[in-house]
Every structure is written in structure tokens, then in C-alpha cells.
Design a protein around this motif. Structure first.
Motif, PDB file in Angstrom:
ATOM      1  N   ALA A   1       0.825  -1.212   0.000  1.00 51.46           N
ATOM      2  CA  ALA A   1       0.000   0.000   0.000  1.00 51.46           C
ATOM      3  C   ALA A   1       0.854   1.256   0.000  1.00 51.46           C
ATOM      4  CB  ALA A   1      -0.939  -0.012   1.204  1.00 51.46           C
ATOM      5  N   PHE A   2       1.956   1.253   0.751  1.00 52.21           N
ATOM      6  CA  PHE A   2       2.804   2.442   0.830  1.00 52.21           C
ATOM      7  C   PHE A   2       3.461   2.778  -0.508  1.00 52.21           C
ATOM      8  CE2 PHE A   2       2.799   2.154   5.560  1.00 52.21           C
ATOM      9  CZ  PHE A   2       2.602   3.506   5.833  1.00 52.21           C
ATOM     10  N   THR A   3       3.615   1.791  -1.398  1.00 51.69           N
ATOM     11  CA  THR A   3       4.241   2.084  -2.689  1.00 51.69           C
ATOM     12  C   THR A   3       3.387   3.032  -3.525  1.00 51.69           C
ATOM     13  OG1 THR A   3       3.240   0.178  -3.850  1.00 51.69           O
ATOM     14  CG2 THR A   3       5.334  -0.195  -2.708  1.00 51.69           C
ATOM     15  N   LYS A   4       2.091   3.091  -3.266  1.00 54.61           N
ATOM     16  CA  LYS A   4       1.237   4.016  -4.006  1.00 54.61           C
ATOM     17  C   LYS A   4       1.622   5.464  -3.711  1.00 54.61           C
ATOM     18  CE  LYS A   4      -2.976   2.914  -5.100  1.00 54.61           C
ATOM     19  NZ  LYS A   4      -4.433   2.614  -5.119  1.00 54.61           N
ATOM     20  N   PHE A   5       2.333   5.681  -2.585  1.00 59.10           N
ATOM     21  CA  PHE A   5       2.773   7.017  -2.195  1.00 59.10           C
ATOM     22  C   PHE A   5       4.278   7.195  -2.410  1.00 59.10           C
ATOM     23  CE2 PHE A   5      -0.893   5.642   0.181  1.00 59.10           C
ATOM     24  CZ  PHE A   5      -1.773   6.700   0.040  1.00 59.10           C
ATOM     25  N   GLY A   6       4.879   6.263  -3.159  1.00 60.34           N
ATOM     26  CA  GLY A   6       6.305   6.351  -3.444  1.00 60.34           C
ATOM     27  C   GLY A   6       7.186   5.991  -2.267  1.00 60.34           C
ATOM     28  N   ILE A   7       6.668   5.193  -1.340  1.00 61.06           N
ATOM     29  CA  ILE A   7       7.411   4.805  -0.137  1.00 61.06           C
ATOM     30  C   ILE A   7       7.596   3.297  -0.113  1.00 61.06           C
ATOM     31  CG2 ILE A   7       7.400   4.770   2.392  1.00 61.06           C
ATOM     32  CD1 ILE A   7       5.566   7.237   2.278  1.00 61.06           C
ATOM     33  N   LEU A   8       8.841   2.847   0.060  1.00 60.70           N
ATOM     34  CA  LEU A   8       9.095   1.425   0.270  1.00 60.70           C
ATOM     35  C   LEU A   8       9.333   1.206   1.756  1.00 60.70           C
ATOM     36  CD1 LEU A   8       9.483  -1.426  -0.728  1.00 60.70           C
ATOM     37  CD2 LEU A   8      11.900  -0.906  -1.145  1.00 60.70           C
ATOM     38  N   ALA A   9       8.340   0.658   2.420  1.00 60.24           N
ATOM     39  CA  ALA A   9       8.439   0.399   3.860  1.00 60.24           C
ATOM     40  C   ALA A   9       9.135  -0.935   4.086  1.00 60.24           C
ATOM     41  CB  ALA A   9       7.039   0.372   4.482  1.00 60.24           C
ATOM     42  N   GLY A  10      10.021  -0.973   5.045  1.00 62.67           N
ATOM     43  CA  GLY A  10      10.720  -2.211   5.346  1.00 62.67           C
ATOM     44  C   GLY A  10       9.926  -3.071   6.318  1.00 62.67           C
ATOM     45  N   ILE A  11      10.156  -4.373   6.268  1.00 60.92           N
ATOM     46  CA  ILE A  11       9.513  -5.313   7.183  1.00 60.92           C
ATOM     47  C   ILE A  11      10.587  -5.991   8.031  1.00 60.92           C
ATOM     48  CG2 ILE A  11       8.124  -7.405   7.412  1.00 60.92           C
ATOM     49  CD1 ILE A  11       6.736  -6.750   4.853  1.00 60.92           C
ATOM     50  N   ASN A  12      10.431  -5.920   9.333  1.00 61.28           N
ATOM     51  CA  ASN A  12      11.304  -6.631  10.271  1.00 61.28           C
ATOM     52  C   ASN A  12      10.466  -7.596  11.088  1.00 61.28           C
ATOM     53  OD1 ASN A  12      13.615  -5.186   9.524  1.00 61.28           O
ATOM     54  ND2 ASN A  12      13.152  -3.536  10.951  1.00 61.28           N
ATOM     55  N   ARG A  13      10.895  -8.840  11.126  1.00 57.00           N
ATOM     56  CA  ARG A  13      10.166  -9.849  11.898  1.00 57.00           C
ATOM     57  C   ARG A  13      10.830 -10.033  13.255  1.00 57.00           C
ATOM     58  NH1 ARG A  13       7.144 -14.325  10.116  1.00 57.00           N
ATOM     59  NH2 ARG A  13       7.999 -14.093   8.020  1.00 57.00           N
ATOM     60  N   GLU A  14      10.024  -9.954  14.296  1.00 56.51           N
ATOM     61  CA  GLU A  14      10.510 -10.199  15.650  1.00 56.51           C
ATOM     62  C   GLU A  14       9.907 -11.512  16.118  1.00 56.51           C
ATOM     63  OE1 GLU A  14       9.463  -6.802  17.933  1.00 56.51           O
ATOM     64  OE2 GLU A  14      10.687  -5.414  16.766  1.00 56.51           O
ATOM     65  N   LYS A  15      10.633 -12.599  15.927  1.00 56.83           N
ATOM     66  CA  LYS A  15      10.094 -13.930  16.177  1.00 56.83           C
ATOM     67  C   LYS A  15       9.778 -14.167  17.648  1.00 56.83           C
ATOM     68  CE  LYS A  15      12.381 -16.092  12.218  1.00 56.83           C
ATOM     69  NZ  LYS A  15      13.300 -17.173  11.777  1.00 56.83           N
ATOM     70  N   ARG A  16      10.571 -13.608  18.523  1.00 58.92           N
ATOM     71  CA  ARG A  16      10.380 -13.873  19.949  1.00 58.92           C
ATOM     72  C   ARG A  16       9.014 -13.384  20.433  1.00 58.92           C
ATOM     73  NH1 ARG A  16      14.903 -11.731  23.931  1.00 58.92           N
ATOM     74  NH2 ARG A  16      14.193  -9.773  23.053  1.00 58.92           N
ATOM     75  N   GLU A  17       8.606 -12.241  19.927  1.00 57.11           N
ATOM     76  CA  GLU A  17       7.333 -11.694  20.321  1.00 57.11           C
ATOM     77  C   GLU A  17       6.209 -12.110  19.386  1.00 57.11           C
ATOM     78  OE1 GLU A  17       7.509  -7.503  20.812  1.00 57.11           O
ATOM     79  OE2 GLU A  17       9.340  -7.546  22.013  1.00 57.11           O
ATOM     80  N   GLY A  18       6.584 -12.745  18.274  1.00 60.06           N
ATOM     81  CA  GLY A  18       5.570 -13.184  17.330  1.00 60.06           C
ATOM     82  C   GLY A  18       4.938 -12.054  16.569  1.00 60.06           C
ATOM     83  N   THR A  19       5.662 -10.936  16.422  1.00 60.28           N
ATOM     84  CA  THR A  19       5.095  -9.795  15.715  1.00 60.28           C
ATOM     85  C   THR A  19       5.945  -9.435  14.520  1.00 60.28           C
ATOM     86  OG1 THR A  19       6.313  -8.192  17.063  1.00 60.28           O
ATOM     87  CG2 THR A  19       4.123  -8.862  17.836  1.00 60.28           C
ATOM     88  N   ILE A  20       5.367  -8.711  13.606  1.00 60.11           N
ATOM     89  CA  ILE A  20       6.073  -8.201  12.447  1.00 60.11           C
ATOM     90  C   ILE A  20       5.992  -6.695  12.492  1.00 60.11           C
ATOM     91  CG2 ILE A  20       6.129  -8.085   9.916  1.00 60.11           C
ATOM     92  CD1 ILE A  20       4.955 -10.861   9.843  1.00 60.11           C
ATOM     93  N   ALA A  21       7.125  -6.030  12.411  1.00 57.58           N
ATOM     94  CA  ALA A  21       7.139  -4.566  12.481  1.00 57.58           C
ATOM     95  C   ALA A  21       7.356  -3.980  11.099  1.00 57.58           C
ATOM     96  CB  ALA A  21       8.258  -4.097  13.419  1.00 57.58           C
ATOM     97  N   MET A  22       6.562  -2.978  10.748  1.00 59.52           N
ATOM     98  CA  MET A  22       6.708  -2.245   9.491  1.00 59.52           C
ATOM     99  C   MET A  22       7.395  -0.930   9.807  1.00 59.52           C
ATOM    100  SD  MET A  22       4.999  -4.008   7.146  1.00 59.52           S
ATOM    101  CE  MET A  22       4.911  -2.692   5.943  1.00 59.52           C
ATOM    102  N   MET A  23       8.447  -0.590   9.058  1.00 58.90           N
ATOM    103  CA  MET A  23       9.121   0.679   9.294  1.00 58.90           C
ATOM    104  C   MET A  23       9.421   1.366   7.959  1.00 58.90           C
ATOM    105  SD  MET A  23      11.728  -0.034  12.458  1.00 58.90           S
ATOM    106  CE  MET A  23      12.567  -1.411  11.703  1.00 58.90           C
TER     107      MET A  23
END
Length: 297
Positions: free
Chosen positions: A275-297
Motif C-alpha cells: 500500500a505504501f508504494t502508491k505514495f512512493g514509499i518502500l516500507a521495510g519489514i522486520n520480523r521479531e520472532k520472539r514476540e511473534g510480531t512483524i514490524a513495518m518501518m
């Protein structure tokens, strides 16, 4: 996972919908073959890794390093060509001994389609009740959808849970509900949590089917990904209001800041990145396995 039907490529069937360079496309044929051999795991900067066979073609920008400032790449990487390269022939950019490298080409979402009106009706409308309701998908409604994707669930009605201290966001949510739907919202505060419940059986079914019922099932429907920027942008705002934060860091005397959105849904993370690419932004994805969450930055 391929976006469209949001499932593994092996689970796709003829007739399923998948995102492509042309928007949402119908799968017309599926190819399968036995394979016994090595596989490659490819990890691009800011992307989740994926696994492929050595011969599988990957769309990349092949580059070379130059000391001159390039009109194509300002940081010294000059693009030689963009094309499909077998996975086994990919070059790691910046690796020792490499005078060039390959950059993965990430699709940019450009198509914009106005969402259709939403029809909410009971299978058998009770007398003196709402019966059939048709509502337009507005930017305000998209923001409310984003809050649901971040903090909502479906029970007896549509529920959005917020911190009891988030007074401005609570009032904002109540105002959005009042603006978008003819339903009265019920506000319940217990300990440190405030729960906002609203809607009807048809709306609950719609939210469950389109956005998912619980945190790990959350997703963005294809029609919202293809919506105009103003509508999609407000959805991302609601998502960030519910599950986002920003932070700063200092490196070599320079202060940097970033925005992040946390989710336990891999599908939602991948869709948000798209979705962010529609605004010319490439958001990175970091996976935090210990907490079971995925962070978008």
C-alpha cells in the motif's frame, strides 16, 4: 504468500485472483513439477526472504559501481539493465570483489479504482429495524477501517479496543462511527482499557469477511488497496493511530526518525508494504520472532 487471495503460491488454483503489474488478475493456469535439488533463499533489503530454485527468473536491476553521480542512482550505482535473471546468477550488491550488484525490482501500486458502495442488509429484515443500508466508502470510513485492522475484532458487534488514556483517539473513533454509520456506539471502560462497540449483524459479517476477525487474520481487501490515494492514505492513518509509533536515533551526529506499525498478521504486513508504494514509499519489514510480531518501518 502471494497477494490477491493471500495464500501460498502452491495453494493457488485456476480462477483465483492475484496481484500483478496490471492490478488484480485472474489465474488462468497453474504449473507444477517435481523438483529434487538445491534451493536459494533470497533476502532483499527491507523485504522478507523468499525461497526459489536456482533457475527461477527474478526481476532485478543489474548495476555497476561508478564514482560519478548517476542520474539513475544517486549513490553511485548505475543501472545497466532491468530484466529477468536466474536466481543462481544474482550478484550481491556491495559484496567484496563485486564491482556491481543486483537490486530486486519491487512493484509499485498505481492503479486507482473508486470502491463500490457497501450494502448492509439482514437476510430477513426485522420490522422497524434498519433493514437494508447502503453506505459509501469515504476517507473517514477508511480511517475507521484502519482502526479496526489495528485494534478491532468481531463479537456481538464490531469492537475497537483502545487504551483508557487515549482520550483524543477514543473521541475520534466515536466521531468517525457517527459520521459513517447510522449505529449508536457503546463505550465501556474497565481498568486501563476502553472498548467501543457498534454496528449490526450485517456490518459484523462485512468486517469479518473483508478485514478478518482477529489480530492474526487481519488483512486489507483488494478493493481498498486499489482505492484512490486519499482513501487508502486514511486507512493507513487509522492503522498507524491504532498500532503505530515513531522513534528517533542518532548516528554519526545525525538524528533520524522512523514510523513503525506492529502486527501479528503476515498478510497485513505484506499488504501494508504494498500500500505504501502508491505514495512512493518502500516500507521495510522486520520480523521479531520472539514476540511473534512483524514490524513495518
Amino acid at each position: 504468500i502471494l497477494l490477491g487471495e493471500n495464500k501460498d503460491i502452491s495453494d493457488y488454483m485456476d480462477g483465483d485472483k492475484v496481484f500483478s503489474s496490471h492490478g488484480v488478475t485472474t489465474v488462468v493456469r497453474k504449473f507444477e513439477r517435481d523438483y529434487d535439488g538445491d534451493v536459494f533463499e533470497i533476502k532483499g533489503s527491507m523485504l522478507l526472504p523468499f525461497v526459489t530454485t536456482p533457475e527461477h527468473p527474478i526481476l532485478v536491476a543489474r548495476t555497476s559501481w561508478t564514482l560519478r553521480r548517476s542520474q539513475q542512482f544517486h549513490n553511485g550505482w548505475a543501472i545497466e539493465k532491468i530484466g529477468w535473471i536466474p536466481a543462481k546468477e544474482l550478484r550481491v550488491a556491495g559484496a567484496k570483489g563485486n564491482h556491481g550488484g543486483d537490486f530486486l525490482v519491487f512493484p509499485k501500486l498505481t492503479k486507482e479504482v473508486q470502491p463500490r458502495d457497501i450494502a448492509l442488509e439482514y437476510g430477513r429484515a426485522p420490522p422497524n429495524r434498519y433493514g437494508r443500508i447502503t453506505v459509501k466508502v469515504t476517507p473517514d470510513m477508511a480511517e475507521l477501517f484502519g482502526l479496526y485492522a489495528a485494534e478491532g475484532c468481531v463479537g456481538h458487534g464490531v469492537e475497537i479496543s483502545l487504551g483508557a488514556h487515549e482520550n483524543e483517539l477514543i473521541e475520534r473513533t466515536l466521531q468517525l462511527i457517527k459520521t459513517c454509520f447510522p449505529y449508536k456506539a457503546c463505550r465501556q471502560t474497565r481498568n486501563n482499557s476502553t472498548r467501543i462497540v457498534f454496528g449490526s449483524t450485517p456490518l459484523s459479517s462485512f468486517m469479518r469477511n473483508e478485514f478478518g476477525r482477529s489480530a492474526t487474520q487481519k488483512r486489507i481487501p483488494n478493493w481498498l488497496l486499489l482505492a484512490p490515494k486519499e482513501t487508502l492514505g486514511r486507512f493507513l492513518l487509522g492503522l498507524w493511530e491504532g498500532d503505530g509509533h515513531y522513534n528517533t536515533s542518532t548516528r554519526e551526529g545525525k538524528t533520524r526518525f522512523y514510523f513503525a506499525i506492529r502486527t501479528t498478521s503476515k498478510v497485513l504486513a505484506l499488504q501494508t508494504q504494498q500500500a505504501f508504494t502508491k505514495f512512493g514509499i518502500l516500507a521495510g519489514i522486520n520480523r521479531e520472532k520472539r514476540e511473534g510480531t512483524i514490524a513495518m518501518m
